[in-house]
Each structure stands twice: as C-alpha cells, then as structure tokens.
Write an enzyme that holds these catalytic residues in place. Structure first.
Site, PDB file in Angstrom:
ATOM      1  N   LYS A  67       0.841  -1.207   0.000  1.00 14.35           N
ATOM      2  CA  LYS A  67       0.000   0.000   0.000  1.00 14.35           C
ATOM      3  C   LYS A  67       0.873   1.254   0.000  1.00 14.35           C
ATOM      4  CE  LYS A  67      -4.086  -0.086   2.240  1.00 14.35           C
ATOM      5  NZ  LYS A  67      -5.070  -0.033   3.329  1.00 14.35           N
ATOM      6  N   CYS A  81     -18.988   0.390   8.367  1.00 19.34           N
ATOM      7  CA  CYS A  81     -19.228   0.966   9.703  1.00 19.34           C
ATOM      8  C   CYS A  81     -20.534   0.520  10.369  1.00 19.34           C
ATOM      9  CB  CYS A  81     -19.185   2.484   9.623  1.00 19.34           C
ATOM     10  SG  CYS A  81     -17.525   3.092   9.269  1.00 19.34           S
ATOM     11  N   LEU A 129     -33.643   8.694   5.009  1.00 16.30           N
ATOM     12  CA  LEU A 129     -35.042   8.254   4.944  1.00 16.30           C
ATOM     13  C   LEU A 129     -35.350   7.717   3.551  1.00 16.30           C
ATOM     14  CD1 LEU A 129     -37.010  11.003   6.973  1.00 16.30           C
ATOM     15  CD2 LEU A 129     -36.480   8.656   7.657  1.00 16.30           C
TER      16      LEU A 129
END
Ligand code: NAD
Length: 444
Positions: free
Chosen positions: A35, A267, A257
């Site tokens: 990385k 998460c 909504l």
C-alpha cells in the site's frame, strides 16, 4: 503542526491528506508495504472522489509523505492519530481492538517528547483508558499530561464524500482531559473552527460513545423507513411521499429516509453490533438497536426473495442482471455490502448472475462467495439475455438507462429497483415490468 497518521486506509488517508491540505506536515504510516509503495508511486488504494488530486498536490508541496517506518514518523510528530481498523471480532460481534492496541504499543515505544495520541478509529467506551494504560506499561517513564496524553476524536466522514465531510464537518468531537492536549487539538482544528465548525469538547468516554450513538441512530433511521416502506405496500401508500412529509419536519430531517435493501458498509453493521454488545455487558441493553440489527439482516433476505418472485418465483437456470455491488455509490468499498447477502441467496437458488459496478468490481472479484458471477464491462452487458435486472446501488450512470436498448438486450424486461430511482408510471409507459419499494404500482 507535525502529524503522524497510523493506518493509511479510508480514514487515515483522507484525514492525512486533509490535514496536510490545511498546512500541517503529515506522515501517513501503514504496515502494508505494498500500500505504501503504491502511495509513493501516486496510486490510491481506494476510490474516493478528489482524493488522488488532493494527495498529489500535498505530496508535491512536501507536506504529505507515506512510510512503513512508524518509529520515525511518531518520533517526529506532535500529534499521532490511530486510524487502524476495528472490525467485528470473529464470532461475538465485539469490536476487534487488537490493531488499536498493537498500534498503541508501537507508538509508546517511539514516543519522543510531549505527544498527543489521538484515537480516530471507532472504539468502544474505555478503549482510550486502555490505550493510556498500554502506553504507561511500555513506557513507565512517560506520564500522562507530561510526556503524552490520549484523546478521543471519532471520525464522521462518509465514504463517497469523505473529503468534503472532513473539510466541512457538522462538528468535531474531542474527548480530552487536560489543558495541554486541549490546546493542541484546538490549534490543529483551528482552520475548521474559523469556518464555524463547532468543536465539541467532552470527556474521552463520552466522545467514544458519541460515535456509536450517531451511527446506530442513523442505522435506526434506515431500518425505520424500510419498515414504513413495507407498511406502505400493505396499505397502498407511497414511502417517498411519507419520507418527504416527515423529513420536512425540522425535528426529523430528510436524510437517511430512503427505503432500500438495508444498510451495509464498513461501519454501520459492525458498529450496531458492537454497541449492542457494550450495552448488554454494561447491564443497560439497547432493545431498539438489537431490533435494528435483526431487521437489517432479514431485510437483505427479503430483498433476494423479491428478486426471485419478480423473476417468476424460481430462478434456477434463469439469468439475472445486477447493477451495482458496492454498499453505496462513489466508493469501491464492498465491506458488508447488502449485495453480498442478496447475491449469495440468488446464486444458491440457481440463478446465473451477470454484474456490473462502475468502481466495485475489482474488490468484488476478490470475494469467494461471488465467484460464480459473470463480470461485465457496462450496464447493458450485464442485462444481455437477462430474465430480470436488479438495481442494488444507485450509481448515477444507472439513473437514465436507455429503456429501448434495455428491452432489446434483455430476454424479458423485468426490473427490480431496490433504490427507487425510477418512476413507476414512466416504467409502465416504457413497457417495463417494474418492481420497487413502498410505492404504488408495485406488484412484487
Ligand atoms: P481500513 O481497513 O481502510 O484501514 C486501516 C489501515 O490500518 C489498513 O491499511 C491497515 O493495514 C492499517 N494498519 C493496521 N494496523 C496498523 C499498524 N499497527 N500500523 C500501521 N498501520 C496499521 O479502515 P478504515 O475504513 O479507514 O477505518 C479505520 C477506523 O475508522 C475504523 O475504526 C472505522 O470504524 C473508523 N471509521 C471508518 C469510516 C469509513 O467510512 N471507512 C468512517 C468513520 C470512521
């Protein structure tokens, strides 16, 4: 200020690039040598809009560097962030804190002069206390308030709009005890304070809980509107109008909504589970969140059942086109995407899947459970010869498909839209059998 960021994943890389943009000298550290080598060649390990340009500019200005050498990075820093992963621990749903604690040990050994150690990873209440204990254990010579302090600074950025979220956050939460650390953190976030970002100073334990309370509240909002969508179907009401009608109420707000296939991502699934565990262990169970976790699991299975029923009730030997794999648009993140559960059910039921996602396919290809999928180069490739198509992620390029072309390439024009991006009347007029969530005209 000199900043070291331990962990150069989503949060570490975005935060590191943004802090350097604000004029700090930032070293991003990772133990993944590939990385870091890639970053040093200018290759971003994640897809996040604007990140490459931001990183390149700050690397060129000499404010942003990447290394595997934690010791050197920490030794030269005034502020050290811990931004390593805290995935669900195998088997029990607790947050796995092994990466955080390993980083704390390494940081402790490298401390050199007063340093503020800031936990940016999402961690259960009390983790900051344990990080402080670990540092004191490794460095009995170091005293909190004199050689180091441990601060909690949870991160609220959203993948897909991470840079804007970091640079213009609704608030910055800082769990700090002690004047000295407070002054350092205030100075670091001063540029955001100047654009009137509220800095919320609180205790370390409270800051840790704020992050979980925020994420589980948002997950609850999603599960709430998903249940209302099901009720709309039973009663002949329209969930989009219900969402608008309640969202305009300032006490409720319009965001989160949108009826959909259930929350996913790196998460919400792990954070809801971890808070359930923490609350049970604390003797104050959170029944609402426990129900949300259960509903969300069921939701993804119900979505697969809808696809099966819209495709004639039996998908064995049938071909299904899949548009979108990531848990939301503008990211290549496949972690806990609802597509994983939905597509596994369809594969088990015998469907042949043809899938396309603008950014998520290289991550998706690594996932064993999706081995059987035929990967396609564009949306129409995924629709080719398909008995039905399911929209799982609302990427912009799926919002205006050419319906005439779709009808030509598909075997039968059946669309299951799990993001409600099309208008049922227009789809009926175009001759598409259209199934969506919580709106009239839906016969799924
Ligand atoms: P990630 O998996 O993308 O990145 C973590 C990185 O840390 C990896 O590159 C890993 O190699 C590195 N790492 C692990 N141990 C290390 C060590 N000892 N030294 C150096 N590097 C080390 O994780 P992420 O998505 O950036 O999440 C990090 C934390 O931030 C998690 O707690 C997460 O819940 C939280 N968070 C994530 C988001 C998001 O949108 N991804 C948003 C807010 C908060």
């Amino acid at each position: 200020m000199r900043v070291a960021m331990i962990g150069s994943g989503y949060v570490g890389l975005v935060s590191g690039a943004c802090f350097s943009e604000l004029g700090n000298d930032v070293v991003c550290v990772d133990l993944d040598a590939d990385k870091i080598a890639g970053l040093n060649r200018g290759e971003m390990p994640i897809y996040e809009p604007g990140l490459k340009r931001l990183a390149e500019g700050n690397v060129a200005a000499g404010r942003l560097t990447f290394t595997t050498d934690l010791k050197q990075a920490v030794g030269g820093a005034e502020v050290v962030f811990i931004a390593v992963g805290t995935p669900s621990r195998h088997g029990d749903g607790h947050a796995d804190l092994s990466y955080v604690y390993a980083a704390a040990k390494e940081i402790a050994a490298a401390l050199n002069g007063y340093t503020v150690v800031v936990d940016k990873s999402t961690v259960p209440v009390g983790t900051g206390d344990e990080v402080e204990r670990i540092i004191r254990e490794v460095r009995p010579d170091a005293k909190p308030g004199a050689e180091f302090d441990v601060v909690s600074n949870p991160e609220f950025l959203r993948e897909g709009s991470a840079i804007e979220d970091f640079m213009r956050p609704d608030r910055v939460v800082l769990g700090v005890s002690g004047e000295r650390a407070q002054e350092v953190m205030r100075a670091l976030y001063q540029p955001l304070y100047l654009i009137e970002t509220p800095l919320v100073f609180t205790s370390r334990r409270t800051a840790e809980l704020i992050k979980y309370a925020a994420n589980t509240f948002l997950a609850t909002k999603i599960s709430f509107i998903n249940e209302i969508a099901d009720l709309c179907e039973a009663l002949g009401a329209d969930v989009q109008d219900v969402a608008k009608g309640i969202g305009l109420d300032g006490r409720i707000g319009p965001k989160f909504l949108h009826a959909g296939p259930g929350y996913g991502g790196s998460c919400f699934p792990k954070d809801t589970l971890a808070l359930v565990k923490t609350a049970r262990e604390a003797g104050a169970p959170l029944k609402i969140i426990e129900t949300v976790v259960e509903l969300n699991t069921l939701r993804k299975h119900h979505m697969a059942e809808r696809v099966i029923s819209a495709t004639g009730g039996n998908v064995s030997g049938k071909t299904i086109g899949v548009l979108g794999l990531t848990f939301k648009p503008n990211t290549d993140d496949m972690r806990c995407s609802p597509s994983l559960d939905i597509l596994s059910v369809l594969i088990k039921a015998g469907a042949a899947l043809r899938a396309y996602d603008p950014e998520g396919m290289s991550e998706a290809r690594k996932i064993k459970a999706l081995d059987a999928i035929t990967w396609c180069d564009d949306a129409y490739g995924a629709l080719s010869g398909a008995d039905s198509v399911v929209i799982i992620t609302e990427w912009n390029e799926f919002r205006a498909l050419d319906m005439e072309r779709l009808k030509k390439v598909m075997k039968s024009p059946v669309m299951i839209d799990l993001r409600n991006i099309y208008n049922p009347d227009e789809m009926a007029a175009a001759g598409i059998a259209y199934y969506c969530l919580g709106r009239p005209g839906n016969d799924a």
